[in-house]
Design a protein around this motif. Sequence first.
Motif, short mmCIF file in Angstrom:
data_model
loop_
_atom_site.label_atom_id
_atom_site.label_comp_id
_atom_site.label_asym_id
_atom_site.label_seq_id
_atom_site.Cartn_x
_atom_site.Cartn_y
_atom_site.Cartn_z
N ASN A 1 0.83 -1.21 0.00
CA ASN A 1 0.00 0.00 0.00
C ASN A 1 0.86 1.25 0.00
N ILE B 1 4.30 7.61 -1.65
CA ILE B 1 4.61 7.60 -0.22
C ILE B 1 4.19 6.25 0.36
N PRO B 2 5.14 5.39 0.74
CA PRO B 2 4.74 4.09 1.28
C PRO B 2 3.92 4.24 2.56
N GLY C 1 5.42 0.56 5.52
CA GLY C 1 6.20 1.76 5.18
C GLY C 1 7.41 1.51 4.31
N LYS C 2 7.50 0.30 3.75
CA LYS C 2 8.65 -0.01 2.89
C LYS C 2 8.15 -0.29 1.47
N LEU C 3 9.02 -0.14 0.49
CA LEU C 3 8.67 -0.44 -0.90
C LEU C 3 9.92 -0.91 -1.63
N CYS C 4 9.72 -1.55 -2.79
CA CYS C 4 10.87 -1.87 -3.64
C CYS C 4 11.05 -0.71 -4.63
N ILE C 5 12.06 -0.80 -5.45
CA ILE C 5 12.34 0.35 -6.34
C ILE C 5 11.22 0.58 -7.35
N TRP D 1 8.38 2.42 -5.52
CA TRP D 1 8.76 3.81 -5.22
C TRP D 1 8.53 4.74 -6.42
#
Lengths: 268, 135
Positions: B18, B32-33, B42-46, B49
């Motif tokens: 999300n 914005i994660p 609150g994290k994402l992969c490239i 992003w």
Amino acid sequence: MIETVKDTVRQLLETDEIKGFLGLAEKHGHVAPHLFQQGDSLDNMVLGDRKRPGDSRYPLNKYLINIHRAYPEEVFGVLVRGCDDRGLQTLYTWNQLDPKKVVTVGIACPQELAEACECAEPFPDTFVAGEKAEPVKNNSVAEVDALVLSEKFSYWMDEFVKCIKCYGCSNICPMCFCNDCSLKCDDLVKRGELPPEIPVFHHTRAMHMVGRCIDCGLCEEACPSNIPLRTLYKKVNSIMEEQFDFKTGVQRGKRSPLNTIEAVEGKE
Amino acid sequence: MDYRTVLTTCTYCGCGCNFYLEVLDGEPIGTIPCKTSPVNEGKLCIKGWNVHEFIRNEKRLTTPLIRKNGVLEEVGWDEALDFTVSKLKEITDRNGGDAIGFLTSAKVTNEENYLLQKFARAAVGTNSVDHCARL
């Protein structure tokens, strides 16, 4: 605590002192960055404390820069904790925001959050809610520093090797605003190379955090590989303090030694 | 001025991270994660992003393409559908449904993906259906 913040924001909006207030709101069951404008309900405003204090903080200053670039003449309010306040002070010195166009609504962090962050200044210069927590000493750097050199090197290499090069650390960073990013410069970090070369990738970023990192810890929270980035940049900050007596964003208005050109005697 | 953070789900893979799309005056300007998401915390992969960048990307296809004499040419939907139907018929008549495979997309709705697999299985007669989000 939240009611005091809401009252302050309501007054700022009603008196037209600010065009909008960038804070946090509870939306769709999640905590989201949100711009409150005149006439908006403030009922869903929150401070980013979900399960633990400060567990849903966002780099609001970063989003404020985006809004400020589009509306440079307008004044905006923003929710700040101690780290955000240090961030604003630093962004002013780097000409990324205009202090005349920013009104802060400060909150002091509780002791629990200060402990978790090992924060040396867990409160902004002025705040409307919360109570000053005691500054907390930085132990995480000391723990790594206590290792012998070879162990220290393996400690960091074992961490860096987990990197998936998502650029999350720089994407989330409120102090990352350069148009040309060194992490995307082919001479330093090869484009398309996965995993990234270590420790070059992390050291390049660490070097660029010199005089910039305000120790908000959002990079570490955004890292999918749980690399202790905060410890790395705390180390950078400790060197700045020892060598230059410079604490980023704490000494208000003071520019980073790397953002200062001083006349050298005998030279123009 | 209109500044919004719009909660949505990543279209790149099946994880379902999300994030908020940061939208300023109708233009997506950032990703914005979501920190309170139990999926990605609150994290994402490239790829995640940079989701906001593909929305308005000029390279997105807006018309169907058919390869003619080795070159991709833009064609209308009627021509594209007629061509697809005739080829699907020709291949299934000659070699059966299993000679055909279907590849669908994460950037369409669940309902559209459901329709495609239904079409593959019920109309064409193959179980060869895949999707770019099958990690």
